[in-house]
Design a protein around this motif. Structure first.
Motif, PDB file in Angstrom:
ATOM      1  N   GLY A  80       0.809  -1.227   0.000  1.00  0.00           N
ATOM      2  CA  GLY A  80       0.000   0.000   0.000  1.00  0.00           C
ATOM      3  C   GLY A  80       0.837   1.269   0.000  1.00  0.00           C
ATOM      4  O   GLY A  80       2.001   1.260  -0.395  1.00  0.00           O
ATOM      5  N   GLY A  81       0.218   2.359   0.445  1.00  0.00           N
ATOM      6  CA  GLY A  81       0.867   3.673   0.395  1.00  0.00           C
ATOM      7  C   GLY A  81       2.031   3.768   1.368  1.00  0.00           C
ATOM      8  O   GLY A  81       2.037   3.126   2.415  1.00  0.00           O
ATOM      9  N   GLN A  82       3.006   4.578   1.001  1.00  0.00           N
ATOM     10  CA  GLN A  82       4.181   4.758   1.853  1.00  0.00           C
ATOM     11  C   GLN A  82       3.782   5.377   3.203  1.00  0.00           C
ATOM     12  O   GLN A  82       2.830   6.159   3.277  1.00  0.00           O
ATOM     13  CB  GLN A  82       5.197   5.686   1.181  1.00  0.00           C
ATOM     14  N   LYS A 105       0.284  -0.366   9.453  1.00  0.00           N
ATOM     15  CA  LYS A 105       0.850   0.782   8.747  1.00  0.00           C
ATOM     16  C   LYS A 105      -0.232   1.634   8.121  1.00  0.00           C
ATOM     17  O   LYS A 105      -1.209   1.080   7.630  1.00  0.00           O
ATOM     18  CB  LYS A 105       1.782   0.266   7.642  1.00  0.00           C
ATOM     19  N   THR A 106      -0.146   2.898   8.115  1.00  0.00           N
ATOM     20  CA  THR A 106      -0.849   3.839   7.247  1.00  0.00           C
ATOM     21  C   THR A 106      -0.823   5.220   7.883  1.00  0.00           C
ATOM     22  O   THR A 106      -1.101   5.371   9.080  1.00  0.00           O
ATOM     23  CB  THR A 106      -2.316   3.462   6.907  1.00  0.00           C
ATOM     24  N   ILE A 107      -0.478   6.192   7.069  1.00  0.00           N
ATOM     25  CA  ILE A 107      -0.493   7.579   7.581  1.00  0.00           C
ATOM     26  C   ILE A 107      -1.913   7.982   7.926  1.00  0.00           C
ATOM     27  O   ILE A 107      -2.139   8.906   8.695  1.00  0.00           O
ATOM     28  CB  ILE A 107       0.087   8.598   6.564  1.00  0.00           C
ATOM     29  N   ASP A 108      -2.905   7.296   7.333  1.00  0.00           N
ATOM     30  CA  ASP A 108      -4.303   7.717   7.492  1.00  0.00           C
ATOM     31  C   ASP A 108      -4.793   7.599   8.935  1.00  0.00           C
ATOM     32  O   ASP A 108      -5.795   8.209   9.304  1.00  0.00           O
ATOM     33  CB  ASP A 108      -5.227   6.874   6.597  1.00  0.00           C
ATOM     34  N   GLY A 109      -4.137   6.775   9.739  1.00  0.00           N
ATOM     35  CA  GLY A 109      -4.518   6.631  11.158  1.00  0.00           C
ATOM     36  C   GLY A 109      -5.840   5.912  11.359  1.00  0.00           C
ATOM     37  O   GLY A 109      -6.405   5.960  12.447  1.00  0.00           O
ATOM     38  N   GLY A 156       0.080  15.840   1.017  1.00  0.00           N
ATOM     39  CA  GLY A 156      -0.105  14.399   1.165  1.00  0.00           C
ATOM     40  C   GLY A 156       1.230  13.716   0.995  1.00  0.00           C
ATOM     41  O   GLY A 156       1.851  13.262   1.960  1.00  0.00           O
ATOM     42  N   TYR A 157       1.692  13.714  -0.249  1.00  0.00           N
ATOM     43  CA  TYR A 157       2.931  12.999  -0.556  1.00  0.00           C
ATOM     44  C   TYR A 157       4.119  13.594   0.198  1.00  0.00           C
ATOM     45  O   TYR A 157       5.095  12.897   0.467  1.00  0.00           O
ATOM     46  CB  TYR A 157       3.159  12.989  -2.077  1.00  0.00           C
ATOM     47  N   GLU A 158       4.014  14.888   0.578  1.00  0.00           N
ATOM     48  CA  GLU A 158       5.096  15.557   1.318  1.00  0.00           C
ATOM     49  C   GLU A 158       5.403  14.850   2.632  1.00  0.00           C
ATOM     50  O   GLU A 158       6.505  14.949   3.166  1.00  0.00           O
ATOM     51  CB  GLU A 158       4.704  17.009   1.654  1.00  0.00           C
ATOM     52  N   GLY A 159       4.375  14.179   3.188  1.00  0.00           N
ATOM     53  CA  GLY A 159       4.533  13.632   4.539  1.00  0.00           C
ATOM     54  C   GLY A 159       4.733  12.125   4.582  1.00  0.00           C
ATOM     55  O   GLY A 159       5.041  11.576   5.632  1.00  0.00           O
ATOM     56  N   ARG A 160       4.559  11.458   3.449  1.00  0.00           N
ATOM     57  CA  ARG A 160       4.530   9.989   3.509  1.00  0.00           C
ATOM     58  C   ARG A 160       5.911   9.341   3.573  1.00  0.00           C
ATOM     59  O   ARG A 160       6.023   8.172   3.930  1.00  0.00           O
ATOM     60  CB  ARG A 160       3.780   9.429   2.304  1.00  0.00           C
ATOM     61  N   CYS A 161       6.945  10.110   3.164  1.00  0.00           N
ATOM     62  CA  CYS A 161       8.287   9.501   3.144  1.00  0.00           C
ATOM     63  C   CYS A 161       9.290  10.320   3.943  1.00  0.00           C
ATOM     64  O   CYS A 161      10.503  10.184   3.745  1.00  0.00           O
ATOM     65  CB  CYS A 161       8.753   9.317   1.713  1.00  0.00           C
ATOM     66  N   GLY A 177       3.395  -1.891  -3.268  1.00  0.00           N
ATOM     67  CA  GLY A 177       2.417  -2.015  -4.343  1.00  0.00           C
ATOM     68  C   GLY A 177       1.051  -2.257  -3.751  1.00  0.00           C
ATOM     69  O   GLY A 177       0.914  -2.493  -2.554  1.00  0.00           O
ATOM     70  N   ARG A 178       0.033  -2.181  -4.604  1.00  0.00           N
ATOM     71  CA  ARG A 178      -1.336  -2.316  -4.108  1.00  0.00           C
ATOM     72  C   ARG A 178      -2.030  -3.578  -4.606  1.00  0.00           C
ATOM     73  O   ARG A 178      -3.256  -3.665  -4.557  1.00  0.00           O
ATOM     74  CB  ARG A 178      -2.146  -1.074  -4.489  1.00  0.00           C
ATOM     75  N   THR A 179      -1.254  -4.564  -5.081  1.00  0.00           N
ATOM     76  CA  THR A 179      -1.891  -5.821  -5.516  1.00  0.00           C
ATOM     77  C   THR A 179      -2.600  -6.438  -4.318  1.00  0.00           C
ATOM     78  O   THR A 179      -2.031  -6.525  -3.241  1.00  0.00           O
ATOM     79  CB  THR A 179      -0.822  -6.810  -6.039  1.00  0.00           C
TER      80      THR A 179
HETATM   81  P1  FBP Z   1      -2.630   3.261   2.585  1.00  0.00           P
HETATM   82  O1  FBP Z   1      -4.045   3.192   3.055  1.00  0.00           O
HETATM   83  O2  FBP Z   1      -2.253   2.166   1.691  1.00  0.00           O
HETATM   84  O3  FBP Z   1      -1.662   3.409   3.733  1.00  0.00           O
HETATM   85  O4  FBP Z   1      -2.458   4.593   1.719  1.00  0.00           O
HETATM   86  C1  FBP Z   1      -2.707   5.830   2.243  1.00  0.00           C
HETATM   87  C2  FBP Z   1      -2.748   6.954   1.245  1.00  0.00           C
HETATM   88  O5  FBP Z   1      -1.621   7.782   1.441  1.00  0.00           O
HETATM   89  C3  FBP Z   1      -4.043   7.753   1.339  1.00  0.00           C
HETATM   90  O6  FBP Z   1      -3.954   8.735   2.329  1.00  0.00           O
HETATM   91  C4  FBP Z   1      -4.193   8.304  -0.040  1.00  0.00           C
HETATM   92  O7  FBP Z   1      -5.548   8.568  -0.350  1.00  0.00           O
HETATM   93  C5  FBP Z   1      -3.661   7.210  -0.904  1.00  0.00           C
HETATM   94  O8  FBP Z   1      -2.718   6.498  -0.106  1.00  0.00           O
HETATM   95  C6  FBP Z   1      -2.998   7.703  -2.154  1.00  0.00           C
HETATM   96  O9  FBP Z   1      -2.662   6.615  -2.935  1.00  0.00           O
HETATM   97  P2  FBP Z   1      -1.521   6.576  -4.023  1.00  0.00           P
HETATM   98  O10 FBP Z   1      -0.237   6.388  -3.298  1.00  0.00           O
HETATM   99  O11 FBP Z   1      -1.853   5.364  -4.809  1.00  0.00           O
HETATM  100  O12 FBP Z   1      -1.548   7.861  -4.779  1.00  0.00           O
END
Ligand code: FBP
Length: 568
Positions: free
Chosen positions: A90-92, A212-216, A435-440, A154-156
């Protein structure tokens, strides 16, 4: 086996990278006593959060297991030789590398001949047999760093019989007896399915998940927070604080800031509590109070007008990523759109049409109520609604510029008010999406410690022969030494939900609770924050310095833990 593509050298590292590589993450005292000096204390049998009969019948072999807690043991436990595979899914989220580092260190501590394999590119790696083998040098380059680039993600979705069979073949080839899946609610649902399948087929392969997930939104009675939330929200807090300073200095812009977090608004709520902006929308409140788009616009416009009357034609509005899915009339229109899209896309008149032609076709295909909602949207948003669907065929809400939709509708409203002589201010705007600024980002000390502990603990669960468990580290508002390590059966967090028209077992997603302490804090203060600028400036995450700055957890975790303590 894929060859490792070159490693970092000390000459191409930033000064912070050099220092962070040296950081030794803290462990709960139980785990720090050594992987071979643990005893597992079993709780009582568990049951799923809902739909117990259905979940039990779907997870015949893994349902009902007890929770476990690890404590230090004076005895030394011998550890059989183990090969373990790990997947990032999933997402970083900041800290993923430390989960792998903790897992690796525990595995090598248990028996230096143990091996850790990393499956490449997410769950597809285990199906396709794409992997790397870790060694000290490899792992050392990634300690305390952000990102998932160590093996990629990945998201498979791992869910079909064929995928499970292929995963088993790959594991057999590598003599892997345990797989650790680092992922969110969906990935851990798949971990539960895989664990059950392996037991049912006597495969002798354990499966352990890590939250894991930044979404909490992967949290519950047993899991206090998913990793990455701490660092991501601190990063957004820093950025919002900086923008607030700018707005307060220039006094000329309203900043509309959309914050990532998918459906749940935990990230926006936490970022707002850290910074105290003038307006914060919470999707769960919008849904529960059945707020229409026009009532949201009225609420925001009212604050903008009042501030303007105070001579303040500037401000900050924080908007959660998933908002539009929670506004009743938009939710219904999007559901209708998701339904009609597959057949429209097969129709060459639609698929070969220009954007304007597509919009006209959609307007004719939606129900009359949904069509009028669609027609009322600005052209930009209509086009964004036509963009590629996600793997489930749904609109990708992260790609809809809700912040711009709100700005455009507020502009219209303000010009109406101007004509009526009820507003004479200036509404000049800037829009942002964080969003992406905080994930890594480099994981905060909290995430560095938490993730390392989760990974180390995942191996402890493996070493005790458990499967279908989520690695759990609790008591997180206390110093790491006092954290409680253990495991929670994945089935305990599951319920049945409708997915693609069918009822499926899934881990229950945690949305913001409107009667919880975190939302209540916003609710109690938002009127004040709207008009009187109470901006807070959290600044950048600090990795070195006083503990009061470097080791603080999120406001969410602090409020939730205080409420839990008060209730016992
Ligand atoms: P996960 O639920 O896999 O942790 O992903 C979280 C997230 O960062 C969401 O906040 C966001 O909507 C989504 O991934 C964005 O997905 P992508 O990385 O495919 O653009």
């Amino acid at each position: 086996m894929a060859k490792r593509k070159g490693s970092f050298t000390m000459t191409n590292l930033s000064p912070l990278q050099v220092e962070r590589l040296k950081y030794q993450p803290k462990l709960p005292s139980s785990l720090a006593s050594g992987i071979n000096h643990l005893q597992s204390i079993e709780g009582s049998a568990t049951q799923s959060v809902a739909n117990q009969d259905e979940i039990k019948s779907l997870f015949k072999n893994t349902y009902g297991k007890p929770t476990v807690t690890f404590q230090t043991s004076t005895d030394s436990k011998s550890s059989e030789l183990r090969n373990v595979g790990v997947i990032l899914s999933g997402g970083q989220a900041p800290g993923g590398h430390n989960v792998i580092a903790g897992l690796y260190d525990a595995l090598k501590q248990a028996n230096p001949s143990n091996n850790l394999y990393g499956f490449l590119g997410g769950p597809s790696g285990i199906i396709e047999g794409k992997y790397v083998e870790f060694n000290d040098e490899f792992i050392n380059d990634y300690r305390n760093t952000g990102g998932f680039d160590i093996i990629g993600s990945g998201r498979t979705k791992l869910e079909t019989e064929e995928q499970f069979q292929s995963a088993w073949e790959v594991c057999k080839k590598l003599n892997i007896s345990a797989v650790v899946i680092i992922g969110g609610d969906d990935s851990n649902t798949n971990a539960a399915l895989l664990a059950e399948w392996f037991v049912a087929h006597n495969a002798g392969i354990q499966v352990i998940g890590c939250p894991k997930t930044i979404d909490g939104d992967l949290k519950n009675e047993q899991i206090e927070i998913s990793f990455g939330f701490d660092t991501a929200t601190k990063t957004y807090g820093e950025l919002i604080g900086n923008i607030q300073r700018d707005a307060n200095s220039a006094k000329k812009y309203w900043h509309f800031i959309k914050i990532m977090g998918r459906s749940a608004s935990h990230v926006a709520l936490e970022a707002a509590l850290q910074t105290q902006p003038n307006i914060t929308l919470i999707s769960e409140e919008v849904e529960q109070r059945k707020m229409s788009l026009s009532s949201i616009i009225d609420y925001m416009t009212d604050i903008i007008v009042k501030r303007s009357e105070m001579g303040k034609n500037f401000g900050i509005a924080v908007i959660p990523e998933g908002l539009i899915e929670f506004v009743p009339e938009l939710k219904s229109m999007i559901a209708n759109l998701n339904d009609i899209m597959p057949s429209l896309e097969k129709d060459s008149k639609y698929s070969n049409g220009t954007d304007a032609e597509k919009i006209a076709i959609i307007e004719n295909s939606l129900s009359s109520e949904n069509s009028s909602v669609f027609k009322s949207l600005p052209a930009l948003i209509k086009s964004q609604l036509l963009m590629d669907r996600d793997p489930h065929g749904n609109v990708q809400v992260s790609k809809i510029e809700t912040e711009k939709l709100l700005i455009s509708m507020i502009e219209t409203k303000l010009s109406e008010l101007k004509k009526l002589g009820k507003y004479s201010g200036k509404f000049s705007t800037q829009s942002h999406f964080f969003g992406y600024e905080g994930r890594c980002a480099f994981p905060s000390n909290f995430d560095a410690d938490y993730c390392y502990s989760l990974g180390f603990n995942a191996f402890a669960l493996i070493n005790f022969g458990l499967t279908g468990y989520l690695s759990s580290v609790r008591n997180l508002t206390e110093p790491a030494n006092d954290w409680i390590a253990g495991g929670v059966p994945l089935t305990m967090m599951m319920n049945m939900e409708r997915r693609h028209g069918e009822m499926k077992p899934v881990i229950k997603k945690a949305l913001v609770e409107l009667d919880g302490p975190v939302f209540k804090k916003l609710e109690a203060n938002r009127e004040d924050w709207a008009l009187n600028d109470r901006y807070l400036f959290p600044g950048a995450i600090q990795y070195f310095g006083p503990s009061s700055v470097c080791d603080i957890t999120t406001v969410t975790l602090q409020l939730e833990s205080q409420a839990k303590l008060a209730s016992v």
